[in-house]
Design a protein around this motif. Sequence first.
Motif, PDB file in Angstrom:
ATOM      1  N   MET A   1      42.444  56.233  24.813  1.00 32.42           N
ATOM      2  CA  MET A   1      41.737  55.009  25.283  1.00 32.42           C
ATOM      3  C   MET A   1      41.907  53.700  24.660  1.00 32.42           C
ATOM      4  SD  MET A   1      37.651  54.150  25.807  1.00 32.42           S
ATOM      5  CE  MET A   1      37.383  53.998  24.240  1.00 32.42           C
ATOM      6  N   ILE A   2      42.132  52.608  25.153  1.00 33.66           N
ATOM      7  CA  ILE A   2      42.372  51.244  24.089  1.00 33.66           C
ATOM      8  C   ILE A   2      41.337  50.174  24.877  1.00 33.66           C
ATOM      9  CG2 ILE A   2      44.841  51.767  23.816  1.00 33.66           C
ATOM     10  CD1 ILE A   2      45.488  49.403  26.124  1.00 33.66           C
ATOM     11  N   GLN A   3      41.200  49.302  24.117  1.00 33.39           N
ATOM     12  CA  GLN A   3      40.463  48.318  24.604  1.00 33.39           C
ATOM     13  C   GLN A   3      40.979  46.982  24.347  1.00 33.39           C
ATOM     14  OE1 GLN A   3      36.554  47.706  22.987  1.00 33.39           O
ATOM     15  NE2 GLN A   3      36.031  45.754  24.133  1.00 33.39           N
ATOM     16  N   ASN A   4      41.414  45.890  25.263  1.00 30.67           N
ATOM     17  CA  ASN A   4      42.270  44.977  25.183  1.00 30.67           C
ATOM     18  C   ASN A   4      41.950  43.906  26.156  1.00 30.67           C
ATOM     19  OD1 ASN A   4      43.860  45.078  22.844  1.00 30.67           O
ATOM     20  ND2 ASN A   4      45.166  46.692  23.809  1.00 30.67           N
ATOM     21  N   THR A   5      42.346  42.577  25.966  1.00 30.39           N
ATOM     22  CA  THR A   5      42.233  41.696  26.983  1.00 30.39           C
ATOM     23  C   THR A   5      43.349  41.582  27.743  1.00 30.39           C
ATOM     24  OG1 THR A   5      40.949  40.428  25.464  1.00 30.39           O
ATOM     25  CG2 THR A   5      41.879  39.154  27.135  1.00 30.39           C
ATOM     26  N   PHE A   6      43.283  41.738  29.112  1.00 30.22           N
ATOM     27  CA  PHE A   6      44.479  41.389  30.389  1.00 30.22           C
ATOM     28  C   PHE A   6      44.319  40.169  30.923  1.00 30.22           C
ATOM     29  CE2 PHE A   6      44.567  46.036  28.863  1.00 30.22           C
ATOM     30  CZ  PHE A   6      45.752  46.166  29.095  1.00 30.22           C
ATOM     31  N   THR A   7      45.436  39.747  31.330  1.00 29.92           N
ATOM     32  CA  THR A   7      45.272  38.495  31.921  1.00 29.92           C
ATOM     33  C   THR A   7      45.629  38.542  33.525  1.00 29.92           C
ATOM     34  OG1 THR A   7      46.196  37.067  30.116  1.00 29.92           O
ATOM     35  CG2 THR A   7      46.570  36.104  32.369  1.00 29.92           C
ATOM     36  N   VAL A   8      44.933  38.006  34.330  1.00 29.25           N
ATOM     37  CA  VAL A   8      45.209  38.182  35.801  1.00 29.25           C
ATOM     38  C   VAL A   8      46.310  37.534  36.270  1.00 29.25           C
ATOM     39  CG1 VAL A   8      44.332  37.674  38.171  1.00 29.25           C
ATOM     40  CG2 VAL A   8      42.699  38.223  36.197  1.00 29.25           C
ATOM     41  N   ARG A   9      47.397  38.132  36.730  1.00 25.08           N
ATOM     42  CA  ARG A   9      48.652  37.493  37.349  1.00 25.08           C
ATOM     43  C   ARG A   9      48.709  37.305  38.710  1.00 25.08           C
ATOM     44  NH1 ARG A   9      49.608  35.085  32.851  1.00 25.08           N
ATOM     45  NH2 ARG A   9      50.589  36.337  31.235  1.00 25.08           N
ATOM     46  N   ALA A  10      47.957  38.200  39.392  1.00 22.32           N
ATOM     47  CA  ALA A  10      47.798  37.994  40.894  1.00 22.32           C
ATOM     48  C   ALA A  10      46.481  38.701  41.309  1.00 22.32           C
ATOM     49  CB  ALA A  10      49.091  38.559  41.557  1.00 22.32           C
ATOM     50  N   ASN A  11      45.910  38.007  42.625  1.00 20.27           N
ATOM     51  CA  ASN A  11      44.615  38.619  42.951  1.00 20.27           C
ATOM     52  C   ASN A  11      44.481  38.177  44.165  1.00 20.27           C
ATOM     53  OD1 ASN A  11      42.256  39.842  43.003  1.00 20.27           O
ATOM     54  ND2 ASN A  11      41.121  38.246  42.291  1.00 20.27           N
ATOM     55  N   GLU A  12      45.035  38.921  45.253  1.00 19.18           N
ATOM     56  CA  GLU A  12      45.217  38.716  46.583  1.00 19.18           C
ATOM     57  C   GLU A  12      44.663  39.886  47.527  1.00 19.18           C
ATOM     58  OE1 GLU A  12      49.122  38.980  47.556  1.00 19.18           O
ATOM     59  OE2 GLU A  12      49.360  41.153  46.832  1.00 19.18           O
ATOM     60  N   ALA A  13      44.229  39.122  48.727  1.00 21.28           N
ATOM     61  CA  ALA A  13      43.305  40.112  49.773  1.00 21.28           C
ATOM     62  C   ALA A  13      44.310  40.854  50.435  1.00 21.28           C
ATOM     63  CB  ALA A  13      42.401  39.206  50.669  1.00 21.28           C
ATOM     64  N   LEU A  14      44.165  42.257  50.625  1.00 24.46           N
ATOM     65  CA  LEU A  14      44.811  43.075  51.491  1.00 24.46           C
ATOM     66  C   LEU A  14      44.046  43.372  52.824  1.00 24.46           C
ATOM     67  CD1 LEU A  14      45.716  45.962  49.075  1.00 24.46           C
ATOM     68  CD2 LEU A  14      47.150  43.726  49.444  1.00 24.46           C
ATOM     69  N   THR A  15      42.780  43.276  52.757  1.00 23.10           N
ATOM     70  CA  THR A  15      42.151  43.144  53.971  1.00 23.10           C
ATOM     71  C   THR A  15      40.823  42.113  53.862  1.00 23.10           C
ATOM     72  OG1 THR A  15      40.508  45.123  53.558  1.00 23.10           O
ATOM     73  CG2 THR A  15      42.771  45.678  54.278  1.00 23.10           C
ATOM     74  N   ASP A  16      39.786  42.178  54.857  1.00 23.50           N
ATOM     75  CA  ASP A  16      38.764  41.258  54.661  1.00 23.50           C
ATOM     76  C   ASP A  16      37.862  41.770  53.596  1.00 23.50           C
ATOM     77  OD1 ASP A  16      39.415  40.039  56.970  1.00 23.50           O
ATOM     78  OD2 ASP A  16      37.931  41.179  58.128  1.00 23.50           O
ATOM     79  N   THR A  17      38.024  43.058  52.873  1.00 27.66           N
ATOM     80  CA  THR A  17      37.139  43.401  51.818  1.00 27.66           C
ATOM     81  C   THR A  17      37.854  44.098  50.634  1.00 27.66           C
ATOM     82  OG1 THR A  17      36.749  45.754  52.866  1.00 27.66           O
ATOM     83  CG2 THR A  17      35.018  43.906  53.381  1.00 27.66           C
ATOM     84  N   VAL A  18      39.289  44.290  51.053  1.00 22.38           N
ATOM     85  CA  VAL A  18      39.959  44.928  49.842  1.00 22.38           C
ATOM     86  C   VAL A  18      41.108  44.190  49.262  1.00 22.38           C
ATOM     87  CG1 VAL A  18      41.856  47.023  49.440  1.00 22.38           C
ATOM     88  CG2 VAL A  18      39.547  47.200  51.054  1.00 22.38           C
ATOM     89  N   TYR A  19      41.044  43.952  47.836  1.00 23.45           N
ATOM     90  CA  TYR A  19      41.978  43.247  47.131  1.00 23.45           C
ATOM     91  C   TYR A  19      42.851  43.921  46.038  1.00 23.45           C
ATOM     92  CZ  TYR A  19      38.992  39.235  48.643  1.00 23.45           C
ATOM     93  OH  TYR A  19      38.353  38.399  49.452  1.00 23.45           O
ATOM     94  N   ARG A  20      44.109  43.290  45.769  1.00 22.42           N
ATOM     95  CA  ARG A  20      44.840  43.584  44.809  1.00 22.42           C
ATOM     96  C   ARG A  20      44.984  42.698  44.022  1.00 22.42           C
ATOM     97  NH1 ARG A  20      49.738  43.600  47.613  1.00 22.42           N
ATOM     98  NH2 ARG A  20      49.984  45.912  47.963  1.00 22.42           N
ATOM     99  N   MET A  21      44.790  43.616  42.418  1.00 23.57           N
ATOM    100  CA  MET A  21      44.854  42.387  41.287  1.00 23.57           C
ATOM    101  C   MET A  21      45.855  43.193  40.540  1.00 23.57           C
ATOM    102  SD  MET A  21      41.840  41.939  38.477  1.00 23.57           S
ATOM    103  CE  MET A  21      40.764  40.615  39.683  1.00 23.57           C
ATOM    104  N   VAL A  22      46.772  42.298  39.959  1.00 23.36           N
ATOM    105  CA  VAL A  22      47.825  42.638  38.976  1.00 23.36           C
ATOM    106  C   VAL A  22      47.410  41.914  37.690  1.00 23.36           C
ATOM    107  CG1 VAL A  22      50.379  42.420  38.244  1.00 23.36           C
ATOM    108  CG2 VAL A  22      49.459  42.810  40.581  1.00 23.36           C
TER     109      VAL A  22
END
Length: 248
Positions: free
Chosen positions: A1-22
Amino acid sequence: MIQNTFTVRANEALTDTVYRMVLEGPLEGAVTAPGQFVNLKVPGHYLRRPISVCDWTEDTLTLIYKVVGHGTEAMAETPAGASFDLLAGLGNGFDTAKSGRAPLLVGGGVGIPPLYGLCKALLAEGKAPSVLLGFNTAKERFLVDAFEQLLEGTDGKVYVTTVDGSAGTKGFVTDVMKDLTYTYFYTCGPGPMFRAIEAVAATSGQYSFEERMGCGFGACMGCSVQTKQGSKRVCKDGPVLEREEVLW
């Protein structure tokens, strides 16, 4: 396990309620198996949100999540460039060594995303997986095309069911699963789906459990389930448990 800060490169809707975050950040080799998850700290919310890893590279994570409350609603509103504190590399993940030649991957709703990474891993090992995906309606479908692209040119196939019959086979995943031939099964989804699968499964397999979690690394015991070996923590001893050890 690690703990780090990650940056959002993409965050898009796939359906009305489901999202993809990179997310991009220093993974440090923490993710070692498909089926592991991260615990994401959402600003303004006390408890972290456990999200299965859909796919990953050396320095990126792809998460697919459903908006079900205030925390995931805040995630859906997060723009590219924002950052999250993450605990990564949590859980045991799927064991691909037991799959046999032609395993079946069965996913329901937001239990589907970790099966994508599993499918890639099995293909890399020379296996021929098939995928069975269950939704309520055609409008709720996601990742179907992605799985079809993965399996193009292989012996594997993608099956889709919808409760209302608006896409694929009308009914539940078990209505298709009972007629398929496979060497092993892997599944992730809601508890009622697991119980239905248990009634029709023809081989051994692995269940990836979805439970509410507090800490995500085994300290609080809040996500414990009963097995034949006693109480096990879904976050630490799972989320993947073998069929033979589960008490229903």
